[in-house]
Scaffold this active site. Structure first.
Site, PDB file in Angstrom:
ATOM      1  CE  LYS A  50      -5.767   2.651 -26.238  1.00  0.00           C
ATOM      2  NZ  LYS A  50      -5.893   3.258 -24.918  1.00  0.00           N
ATOM      3  CD  GLU A 110      -4.709   5.402   0.673  1.00  0.00           C
ATOM      4  OE1 GLU A 110      -4.788   6.321   1.506  1.00  0.00           O
ATOM      5  OE2 GLU A 110      -5.535   4.483   0.585  1.00  0.00           O
ATOM      6  CE1 TYR A 160      -4.221   0.976  -0.395  1.00  0.00           C
ATOM      7  CE2 TYR A 160      -4.509  -1.138   0.721  1.00  0.00           C
ATOM      8  CZ  TYR A 160      -5.018  -0.099  -0.054  1.00  0.00           C
ATOM      9  OH  TYR A 160      -6.305  -0.140  -0.480  1.00  0.00           O
ATOM     10  CG  ASP A 175      -6.546  10.806 -25.137  1.00  0.00           C
ATOM     11  OD1 ASP A 175      -5.614   9.977 -25.225  1.00  0.00           O
ATOM     12  OD2 ASP A 175      -7.714  10.500 -24.821  1.00  0.00           O
ATOM     13  NE  ARG A 184      -6.145  -3.142 -20.069  1.00  0.00           N
ATOM     14  CZ  ARG A 184      -6.271  -3.226 -21.391  1.00  0.00           C
ATOM     15  NH1 ARG A 184      -5.563  -4.097 -22.077  1.00  0.00           N
ATOM     16  NH2 ARG A 184      -7.101  -2.439 -22.022  1.00  0.00           N
ATOM     17  CB  THR A 186      -3.310   4.170 -22.313  1.00  0.00           C
ATOM     18  OG1 THR A 186      -3.231   4.177 -23.736  1.00  0.00           O
ATOM     19  CG2 THR A 186      -4.660   4.705 -21.874  1.00  0.00           C
TER      20      THR A 186
END
Ligand code: DSN
Length: 392
Positions: free
Chosen positions: A225, A48, A46, A196, A231, A222
């Protein structure tokens, strides 16, 4: 693996991927190293917050992972750390765009973007996306004759509507986007320019597609691709007195998300290093050569290619041809039976429904990773042609 049910499914999917011709424009095949990072112990942690300021203890290693990912992202796109800030925690393109808009555009403000049927993305202001509900969408279409962006028309819309942000980028537009013109349009109406580059970032990294960074205020990509990573998404914002870096990071956590997926971030770092190489440049070049060859051969065989060709990895084919051919849905079903995986897609000005549109979208990133060249594209075009023309 003890869970034989899941193991069987993973093996079956690996086999499926091996046995098909994959022309999904947004998919690719990652390296073994990317898979190793994804499946590593980093998933247990974790974290955060951000490197050096986390909510949980024990983050000395994942801090290094995240910082390495960020520095590799800056290096790959030739950006100075004093001028650009990167947030590497977003899990995919849609939440990344959403986080960025939430950080920089007041709710109810105007976001101008390309319509889905013209090649834009749901998150560019489609009415069914929250980006079209929380902000007022100003959607533009392509020039209906040439099926390319009409920058003069855009300028008029922008001056009339005065959007807060203009989004340049696409999921189904095969041509080069002129970021310099977009910058001028944004300046003419006082809007921020967000690019984008989810689809073409690998081509930018490989030096085969213009970089949006000299012109954009913010950029999202992203990583799965053309960039050939896991991902995940990266958001880049300019570092200046406007404090986009602080606003974005604060919106990501605590504004929208919790713990970042540090295993994904490590896998992104691996992919960014892989992309920063002469081999990857060659790959990006081959991706485009393959797409051009495939588009030309389909055209030769009588299929209408949207905008008359492609400058990228992506091709939009009008399979319906005003009733003379087959619908996009029928085309994708026929092709899948022939071992070719594509997605149905609307074409500019489409009068058919999204669920059974007039075309299909093809892309060459995945098959180029598998070593395919121009001669293979000719064979694939023949296969596509045969499947689409077969009698029912
Ligand atoms: N689903 C992605 C694509 O296929 O282009 C965009 O979100």
């Amino acid at each position: 693996m003890k869970d034989t049910q899941i193991q069987k499914l993973i093996k079956a999917e690996a086999k499926r991927q091996k046995n098909v011709i994959n022309l999904i424009a947004s998919e690719n095949y990652v390296s073994k190293d990317v898979l190793t990072a994804l499946g590593s112990e980093l998933t247990n942690k974790y974290a955060e917050g951000y490197p050096g300021r986390r909510y949980y203890g024990g983050n000395e290693i994942v801090d290094k992972v995240e910082l390495l990912c960020i520095s590799r992202a800056l290096k790959l796109f030739k950006l100075k750390p004093t001028e650009w800030h990167v947030n590497a925690q977003l899990l995919s393109g849609s939440p990344a765009n959403f986080a960025l808009y939430s950080a920089l555009v007041p709710i109810g403000g105007k976001i101008m973007g390309m319509k889905l049927s013209s090649g834009g993305h749901l998150t560019h202001g489609h009415p069914l996306s929250m980006t079209g509900k929380l902000w007022k969408p100003i959607q533009f279409e392509l020039d209906s004759q040439r099926e390319i962006i009409d920058y003069d028309a855009l300028l008029k819309i922008a001056i009339k509507e005065k959007p807060d942000m203009i989004v340049a980028g696409f999921t189904a537009y095969p041509r080069i986007v002129d970021f310099k013109k977009f910058r001028k349009i944004a300046d003419a109406c006082g809007a921020l320019l967000h690019v984008d580059m989810a689809h073409f970032s690998g081509l930018v990294a490989g030096g085969q597609y213009p970089s949006p960074f000299p012109y954009a205020d913010t950029v999202m990509t992203t990583t799965h691709k053309s960039l050939r990573g896991p991902r995940q998404a990266l958001v880049f914002v300019r570092k200046d007195a406007r404090e986009f870096d602080k606003k974005l990071d604060k919106m990501v956590i605590p504004g929208l998300f919790g713990g970042p997926h540090e295993n994904n971030i490590a896998a992104v770092a691996v992919a960014l290093k892989e992309a920063d190489s002469p081999v990857f440049k060659k790959y990006a070049k081959q991706v485009i050569q393959n797409a051009k060859t495939l588009a030309k051969e389909l055209q030769k065989r009588g299929w209408r290619i949207i905008s008359g060709g492609t400058d990228s990895h992506l091709i939009l084919v009008d399979t319906w041809m005003q009733g003379a051919g087959v619908s996009g849905k029928e085309a994708s079903i026929r092709l899948e039976k022939a071992g070719i995986i594509v997605n149905m897609n609307t074409i500019p000005g489409d009068t058919r429904s999204v669920m059974d549109p007039s075309g299909i979208r093809l892309g060459t990133c995945a098959e180029t990773t598998r070593g395919k060249k121009e001669k293979d594209m000719l064979k694939i075009a023949e296969k596509i042609d045969t499947a689409l023309r077969a009698k029912k």
